[in-house]
Design a protein around this motif. Structure first.
Motif, mmCIF file in Angstrom:
data_model
loop_
_atom_site.group_PDB
_atom_site.id
_atom_site.type_symbol
_atom_site.label_atom_id
_atom_site.label_comp_id
_atom_site.label_asym_id
_atom_site.label_seq_id
_atom_site.Cartn_x
_atom_site.Cartn_y
_atom_site.Cartn_z
ATOM 1 N N SER A 33 0.840 -1.210 0.000
ATOM 2 C CA SER A 33 0.000 0.000 0.000
ATOM 3 C C SER A 33 0.874 1.259 0.000
ATOM 4 O O SER A 33 0.529 2.259 -0.633
ATOM 5 N N ILE A 34 2.005 1.202 0.667
ATOM 6 C CA ILE A 34 2.941 2.335 0.670
ATOM 7 C C ILE A 34 3.536 2.491 -0.733
ATOM 8 O O ILE A 34 3.613 3.608 -1.260
ATOM 9 N N HIS A 35 3.931 1.382 -1.317
ATOM 10 C CA HIS A 35 4.467 1.374 -2.678
ATOM 11 C C HIS A 35 3.466 2.014 -3.657
ATOM 12 O O HIS A 35 3.835 2.876 -4.461
ATOM 13 N N ALA A 36 2.206 1.628 -3.548
ATOM 14 C CA ALA A 36 1.181 2.168 -4.445
ATOM 15 C C ALA A 36 0.963 3.666 -4.218
ATOM 16 O O ALA A 36 0.856 4.433 -5.187
ATOM 17 N N HIS A 37 0.912 4.088 -2.965
ATOM 18 C CA HIS A 37 0.704 5.507 -2.664
ATOM 19 C C HIS A 37 1.881 6.366 -3.130
ATOM 20 O O HIS A 37 1.690 7.463 -3.658
#
Length: 125
Positions: A33-37
């Protein structure tokens, strides 16, 4: 503002790619989720905003453009660091994620206002 946004977007792009490589190598996708954000709100959104500001200098030079730049680039690291800690098991940092998210959202609202107020046909370089 346009060039500054494009340059900082490139930094977020590298961070997002490196995090993706780490997850791929370690076979641990806890931080996806951090990667996507980072890739969406850091790389893609800021690069596109930078292009808009470059093509429409009135928007890039406006107060709303500066507000957008600073709110987005203060809020996103706060939100991502908080989310990293939250995903690592530190539940007490949830308000930090919220504060960062609110700052980014306010920055994006400043971008919307700026586009509506300063991006016009015939105003391009």
């Amino acid at each position: 503002m346009g060039i500054k946004l494009i340059k900082i977007a490139a930094v977020y792009f590298v961070i997002g790619v490196l995090l993706g490589m780490y997850m791929s190598i370690s076979h641990s996708y806890t931080y996806s989720s951090i990667h996507a954000h980072i890739n969406l709100l850091g790389w893609a959104s800021l690069a596109l905003a930078g292009i808009v500001y470059y093509l429409f200098p009135a928007a890039g030079e406006s107060a709303a453009g500066k507000v957008h730049f600073w709110l987005h680039n203060i809020g996103l690291p706060i939100m991502m660091i908080g989310l990293f800690l939250l995903m690592s098991g530190t539940e007490s940092v949830e308000p930090v994620v919220a504060v960062g998210g609110v700052l980014v959202t306010l920055g994006i609202l400043a971008f919307l206002y700026n586009v509506l107020a300063n991006v016009r046909e015939g105003a391009r370089r």
